[in-house]
Design a protein around this motif. Structure first.
Motif, PDB file in Angstrom:
ATOM      1  N   LEU A  56      -8.326  -1.866  -0.577  1.00 17.99           N
ATOM      2  CA  LEU A  56      -6.890  -2.036  -0.381  1.00 17.99           C
ATOM      3  C   LEU A  56      -6.407  -3.327  -1.041  1.00 17.99           C
ATOM      4  CD1 LEU A  56      -6.552  -0.969   3.373  1.00 17.99           C
ATOM      5  CD2 LEU A  56      -6.101   0.415   1.336  1.00 17.99           C
ATOM      6  N   LEU A  57      -7.239  -4.355  -0.994  1.00 18.07           N
ATOM      7  CA  LEU A  57      -6.889  -5.630  -1.601  1.00 18.07           C
ATOM      8  C   LEU A  57      -6.955  -5.572  -3.127  1.00 18.07           C
ATOM      9  CD1 LEU A  57      -8.777  -7.975   0.877  1.00 18.07           C
ATOM     10  CD2 LEU A  57      -6.301  -7.986   0.466  1.00 18.07           C
ATOM     11  N   VAL A  58      -8.055  -5.066  -3.643  1.00 19.18           N
ATOM     12  CA  VAL A  58      -8.214  -5.054  -5.097  1.00 19.18           C
ATOM     13  C   VAL A  58      -7.274  -4.044  -5.746  1.00 19.18           C
ATOM     14  CG1 VAL A  58     -10.031  -3.290  -5.333  1.00 19.18           C
ATOM     15  CG2 VAL A  58      -9.996  -5.244  -6.891  1.00 19.18           C
ATOM     16  N   GLY A  59      -6.881  -3.021  -4.977  1.00 20.37           N
ATOM     17  CA  GLY A  59      -5.942  -2.037  -5.506  1.00 20.37           C
ATOM     18  C   GLY A  59      -4.504  -2.477  -5.407  1.00 20.37           C
ATOM     19  N   GLY A  60      -4.225  -3.546  -4.675  1.00 24.89           N
ATOM     20  CA  GLY A  60      -2.872  -4.051  -4.554  1.00 24.89           C
ATOM     21  C   GLY A  60      -1.989  -3.236  -3.632  1.00 24.89           C
ATOM     22  N   TYR A  61      -2.574  -2.614  -2.610  1.00 22.95           N
ATOM     23  CA  TYR A  61      -1.811  -1.730  -1.730  1.00 22.95           C
ATOM     24  C   TYR A  61      -1.214  -2.435  -0.520  1.00 22.95           C
ATOM     25  CZ  TYR A  61      -4.616   1.585  -4.423  1.00 22.95           C
ATOM     26  OH  TYR A  61      -5.216   2.272  -5.433  1.00 22.95           O
ATOM     27  N   LEU A  62      -1.640  -3.666  -0.248  1.00 23.70           N
ATOM     28  CA  LEU A  62      -1.168  -4.366   0.938  1.00 23.70           C
ATOM     29  C   LEU A  62       0.010  -5.279   0.585  1.00 23.70           C
ATOM     30  CD1 LEU A  62      -4.577  -5.304   2.606  1.00 23.70           C
ATOM     31  CD2 LEU A  62      -3.068  -3.376   3.114  1.00 23.70           C
ATOM     32  N   PRO A  63       1.132  -5.107   1.242  1.00 24.41           N
ATOM     33  CA  PRO A  63       2.318  -5.924   0.947  1.00 24.41           C
ATOM     34  C   PRO A  63       2.030  -7.418   1.052  1.00 24.41           C
ATOM     35  CG  PRO A  63       2.881  -4.125   2.427  1.00 24.41           C
ATOM     36  CD  PRO A  63       1.389  -4.127   2.319  1.00 24.41           C
ATOM     37  N   GLY A  64       2.434  -8.157   0.019  1.00 24.93           N
ATOM     38  CA  GLY A  64       2.213  -9.596   0.009  1.00 24.93           C
ATOM     39  C   GLY A  64       0.863 -10.004  -0.537  1.00 24.93           C
ATOM     40  N   LEU A  65       0.000  -9.041  -0.784  1.00 22.46           N
ATOM     41  CA  LEU A  65      -1.342  -9.361  -1.277  1.00 22.46           C
ATOM     42  C   LEU A  65      -1.677  -8.549  -2.520  1.00 22.46           C
ATOM     43  CD1 LEU A  65      -3.359  -9.625   2.052  1.00 22.46           C
ATOM     44  CD2 LEU A  65      -2.646 -11.490   0.557  1.00 22.46           C
ATOM     45  N   SER A 182     -13.686   5.663   2.637  1.00 24.57           N
ATOM     46  CA  SER A 182     -14.003   6.486   1.465  1.00 24.57           C
ATOM     47  C   SER A 182     -12.765   6.773   0.630  1.00 24.57           C
ATOM     48  CB  SER A 182     -14.648   7.801   1.914  1.00 24.57           C
ATOM     49  OG  SER A 182     -15.811   7.564   2.678  1.00 24.57           O
ATOM     50  N   LEU A 183     -11.667   7.150   1.286  1.00 24.03           N
ATOM     51  CA  LEU A 183     -10.430   7.470   0.567  1.00 24.03           C
ATOM     52  C   LEU A 183      -9.846   6.242  -0.119  1.00 24.03           C
ATOM     53  CD1 LEU A 183      -8.651   9.915   3.063  1.00 24.03           C
ATOM     54  CD2 LEU A 183      -9.820  10.484   0.927  1.00 24.03           C
ATOM     55  N   ALA A 184      -9.859   5.107   0.570  1.00 26.10           N
ATOM     56  CA  ALA A 184      -9.318   3.885  -0.025  1.00 26.10           C
ATOM     57  C   ALA A 184     -10.117   3.474  -1.254  1.00 26.10           C
ATOM     58  CB  ALA A 184      -9.321   2.755   1.015  1.00 26.10           C
ATOM     59  N   THR A 185     -11.435   3.601  -1.174  1.00 27.67           N
ATOM     60  CA  THR A 185     -12.285   3.254  -2.316  1.00 27.67           C
ATOM     61  C   THR A 185     -12.024   4.193  -3.488  1.00 27.67           C
ATOM     62  OG1 THR A 185     -13.999   2.444  -0.806  1.00 27.67           O
ATOM     63  CG2 THR A 185     -14.672   2.931  -3.070  1.00 27.67           C
ATOM     64  N   ALA A 186     -11.961   5.484  -3.223  1.00 26.45           N
ATOM     65  CA  ALA A 186     -11.710   6.457  -4.286  1.00 26.45           C
ATOM     66  C   ALA A 186     -10.342   6.234  -4.920  1.00 26.45           C
ATOM     67  CB  ALA A 186     -11.812   7.877  -3.719  1.00 26.45           C
ATOM     68  N   LYS A 187      -9.330   5.966  -4.101  1.00 23.96           N
ATOM     69  CA  LYS A 187      -7.978   5.734  -4.593  1.00 23.96           C
ATOM     70  C   LYS A 187      -7.916   4.512  -5.491  1.00 23.96           C
ATOM     71  CE  LYS A 187      -3.376   5.649  -4.601  1.00 23.96           C
ATOM     72  NZ  LYS A 187      -2.597   6.536  -5.501  1.00 23.96           N
ATOM     73  N   ALA A 188      -8.526   3.415  -5.057  1.00 24.40           N
ATOM     74  CA  ALA A 188      -8.499   2.183  -5.848  1.00 24.40           C
ATOM     75  C   ALA A 188      -9.200   2.365  -7.186  1.00 24.40           C
ATOM     76  CB  ALA A 188      -9.142   1.043  -5.061  1.00 24.40           C
ATOM     77  N   LEU A 189     -10.358   3.004  -7.178  1.00 22.28           N
ATOM     78  CA  LEU A 189     -11.101   3.205  -8.421  1.00 22.28           C
ATOM     79  C   LEU A 189     -10.348   4.126  -9.379  1.00 22.28           C
ATOM     80  CD1 LEU A 189     -14.755   3.542  -7.083  1.00 22.28           C
ATOM     81  CD2 LEU A 189     -13.692   1.566  -8.193  1.00 22.28           C
ATOM     82  N   PRO A 199      -8.119  -0.100 -18.209  1.00 17.84           N
ATOM     83  CA  PRO A 199      -7.789  -0.071 -16.790  1.00 17.84           C
ATOM     84  C   PRO A 199      -6.340  -0.485 -16.560  1.00 17.84           C
ATOM     85  CG  PRO A 199      -9.080  -2.010 -17.301  1.00 17.84           C
ATOM     86  CD  PRO A 199      -9.071  -1.165 -18.555  1.00 17.84           C
ATOM     87  N   ARG A 200      -5.713   0.143 -15.594  1.00 18.36           N
ATOM     88  CA  ARG A 200      -4.329  -0.182 -15.267  1.00 18.36           C
ATOM     89  C   ARG A 200      -4.324  -1.289 -14.231  1.00 18.36           C
ATOM     90  NH1 ARG A 200      -0.648   1.508 -11.408  1.00 18.36           N
ATOM     91  NH2 ARG A 200      -2.032   3.136 -10.610  1.00 18.36           N
ATOM     92  N   ARG A 201      -3.626  -2.362 -14.526  1.00 17.14           N
ATOM     93  CA  ARG A 201      -3.540  -3.483 -13.587  1.00 17.14           C
ATOM     94  C   ARG A 201      -2.417  -3.259 -12.620  1.00 17.14           C
ATOM     95  NH1 ARG A 201      -6.541  -7.826 -14.879  1.00 17.14           N
ATOM     96  NH2 ARG A 201      -7.481  -7.890 -16.950  1.00 17.14           N
TER      97      ARG A 201
END
Length: 203
Positions: A56-65, A182-189, A199-201
């Motif tokens: 969630l962090l590396v994918g940029g999904y958390l507001p403010g982070l 599992s879903l969060a990891t798959a989504k981020a990758l 890769p898309r930033r």
């Protein structure tokens, strides 16, 4: 992103974390366990929670982070994750050294042990790779692929390890936490396109 959506995202994350942890803390099985064993068990639960936060962090999904802030917190959480795994293993070693020796040498009769040991080694390898990344002079693309590959194996092994254990965690909420990891990891990758040339930033 509007404030209502930010509150919803953070609230959903807090609920996904708090419910399985709270139910584990209320487990009647804890009455027959010593403090070291309980601490080791909750270190393992903490590790699963941290595995949810990492993508969630590396994918940029958390507001403010998002962006750089998210990646910095991702690195800090990675260090905490390693510490949680070390505490988990150390606590179990203190309570039963022969069982841990059997697990580390893949001689344990319990199927979950092998998955846990493999996950432990991939987490430690990913951490060492991060520490020595500059010294190894890895290209950015190579680094991303190696780190992501280790993350996939870690998540897979950790999820199987957790699901096979019949312990303090409540079955349904444990399964839901594993699914979310599992879903969060798959989504981020998928979003970061790790195994493509461009890769898309996010952020």
């Amino acid at each position: 992103m509007g404030p209502a959506r930010k509150i919803l995202i953070w609230g959903a994350l807090a609920l996904a974390i708090a419910v399985p942890v709270a139910l584990a803390a209320a487990s009647p099985l804890l009455a027959w366990r010593g403090p070291v064993y309980i601490a080791a068990g909750f270190a393992g639960i903490a590790a699963m929670v941290l595995l949810l936060l990492q993508p969630l962090l590396v994918g940029g999904y958390l507001p403010g982070l998002a962006g750089l802030n998210g990646r910095r917190v991702h690195r800090a959480i990675g260090a905490v994750l390693v510490a949680a795994v070390v505490l988990h293993v150390a606590g179990l070693w203190i309570t039963s050294p022969p069982d841990m020796v059997d697990a580390l040498f893949f001689r344990a009769p319990t199927p979950f042990s092998a998955w846990g040991v493999i996950g432990m080694w991939t987490i430690l390898t990913a951490a060492l790779l991060a520490v020595f990344r500059d010294r190894l002079k890895l290209r950015s693309r190579t680094w991303r692929r190696m780190h992501s590959g280790l993350a996939v194996v870690t998540v897979l092994c950790s999820v199987i390890h957790a699901l096979l254990i019949v312990g303090t965690m409540e079955t349904l909420t444990k399964a839901m936490l594993c699914i979310l990891v599992s879903l969060a990891t798959a989504k981020a990758l998928a979003d970061l396109k790790v195994w493509t040339n461009r890769p898309r930033r996010r952020g």
